[in-house]
Design an enzyme around this catalytic site. Structure first.
Site, PDB file in Angstrom:
ATOM      1  CG  ASP A 172      -0.306   0.175   2.541  1.00 45.29           C
ATOM      2  OD1 ASP A 172       0.940   0.263   2.588  1.00 45.29           O
ATOM      3  OD2 ASP A 172      -1.026   0.251   3.555  1.00 45.29           O
TER       4      ASP A 172
ATOM      5  CB  CYS B 214       0.879  -2.586   4.602  1.00 45.66           C
ATOM      6  SG  CYS B 214       0.599  -3.607   6.059  1.00 45.66           S
TER       7      CYS B 214
ATOM      8  CB  THR C  50       1.913  -3.044  10.898  1.00 43.50           C
ATOM      9  OG1 THR C  50       0.720  -3.459  10.207  1.00 43.50           O
ATOM     10  CG2 THR C  50       1.644  -1.756  11.660  1.00 43.50           C
TER      11      THR C  50
ATOM     12  CG  HIS D  19       9.629 -25.657  11.018  1.00 41.25           C
ATOM     13  ND1 HIS D  19       9.681 -25.628  12.403  1.00 41.25           N
ATOM     14  CD2 HIS D  19      10.831 -26.142  10.613  1.00 41.25           C
ATOM     15  CE1 HIS D  19      10.859 -26.093  12.811  1.00 41.25           C
ATOM     16  NE2 HIS D  19      11.578 -26.405  11.738  1.00 41.25           N
TER      17      HIS D  19
ATOM     18  CG  HIS E 246       7.768 -29.332   9.349  1.00 42.15           C
ATOM     19  ND1 HIS E 246       7.595 -28.890  10.646  1.00 42.15           N
ATOM     20  CD2 HIS E 246       9.106 -29.537   9.191  1.00 42.15           C
ATOM     21  CE1 HIS E 246       8.773 -28.816  11.247  1.00 42.15           C
ATOM     22  NE2 HIS E 246       9.704 -29.217  10.386  1.00 42.15           N
TER      23      HIS E 246
HETATM   24  C1  RB5 Z   1      -1.989   2.561   6.684  1.00 43.01           C
HETATM   25  O1  RB5 Z   1      -2.041   3.721   7.449  1.00 43.01           O
HETATM   26  C2  RB5 Z   1      -1.782   1.354   7.601  1.00 43.01           C
HETATM   27  O2  RB5 Z   1      -2.923   1.128   8.357  1.00 43.01           O
HETATM   28  C3  RB5 Z   1      -1.432   0.125   6.788  1.00 43.01           C
HETATM   29  O3  RB5 Z   1      -0.312   0.383   6.023  1.00 43.01           O
HETATM   30  C4  RB5 Z   1      -1.101  -1.123   7.574  1.00 43.01           C
HETATM   31  O4  RB5 Z   1      -0.176  -0.867   8.566  1.00 43.01           O
HETATM   32  C5  RB5 Z   1      -2.242  -1.908   8.057  1.00 43.01           C
HETATM   33  O5  RB5 Z   1      -2.114  -2.988   8.633  1.00 43.01           O
END
Ligand code: RB5
Length: 160
Positions: A13, A70, A72, A103, A138
């Site tokens: 994203d 993204c 996180t 695994h 596994h």
């Molecule tokens: C975008 O602000 C953020 O929410 C997205 O990149 C991600 O971290 C969502 O899990």
């Protein structure tokens, strides 16, 4: 350099876009064929679109592996995991990335651009790409996961 045997689908994203571009350059330098499913700038967008696109590209067998970024790594990996056949892992260190290959036969790696720096991200990618699925004990567990996927569809139909 070792011969590359699979093509890599990548996506992100807006929050993951700058790191995705750096990972793409890193993969090309290593000799991988890379298909970029977007996004293509830092304009706000929705991560499920890219998790789904890369998830489908990998689940279809067209691409051997996928890498997603993204903010996180969490949202985009959750989205990708909704595609049947995807085993996406969200990693912020190389040990889990490597073990997820050995695994769990993970086929998509997700990372958070707001969590890892560029250098650490490259280490995670390298460990994950080189990791080989060990099979053996596994496999039965992966079969159980595939069974959950198959029966979950039936259960959903039951409640509708
Ligand atoms: C975008 O602000 C953020 O929410 C997205 O990149 C991600 O971290 C969502 O899990």
């Amino acid at each position: 350099m070792a011969e590359q045997t699979f093509a890599v689908a990548i996506g992100s994203d807006h929050a993951g876009y700058p790191l995705k571009e750096k990972i793409k350059a890193h993969l090309l330098e290593l000799g991988y064929f890379v298909k970029d499913f977007g996004t293509c700038n830092e304009e706000r967008c929705d991560y499920p679109l890219y998790g789904e696109a890369v998830g489908k590209a990998v689940a279809s067998g067209e691409y051997g592996r996928g890498i997603l970024v993204c903010g996180t790594g969490v949202g985009i990996s959750i989205a990708a995991n909704k595609v049947h056949g995807v085993r996406a892992v969200c990693c912020s260190e190389p040990y889990s990335a490597l073990l997820s290959r050995q695994h769990n036969d993970s086929n998509i790696l997700a990372m958070g651009a707001r969590v890892v720096g560029d250098g650490l991200a490259f280490m995670i990618v390298d460990a994950w790409l080189l990791g080989k699925y060990e099979g053996g004990r596994h496999q039965n567990r992966l079969d159980q996961i595939a069974h959950i996927e198959a029966t979950e569809t039936e259960n959903t139909e039951f409640f509708m």
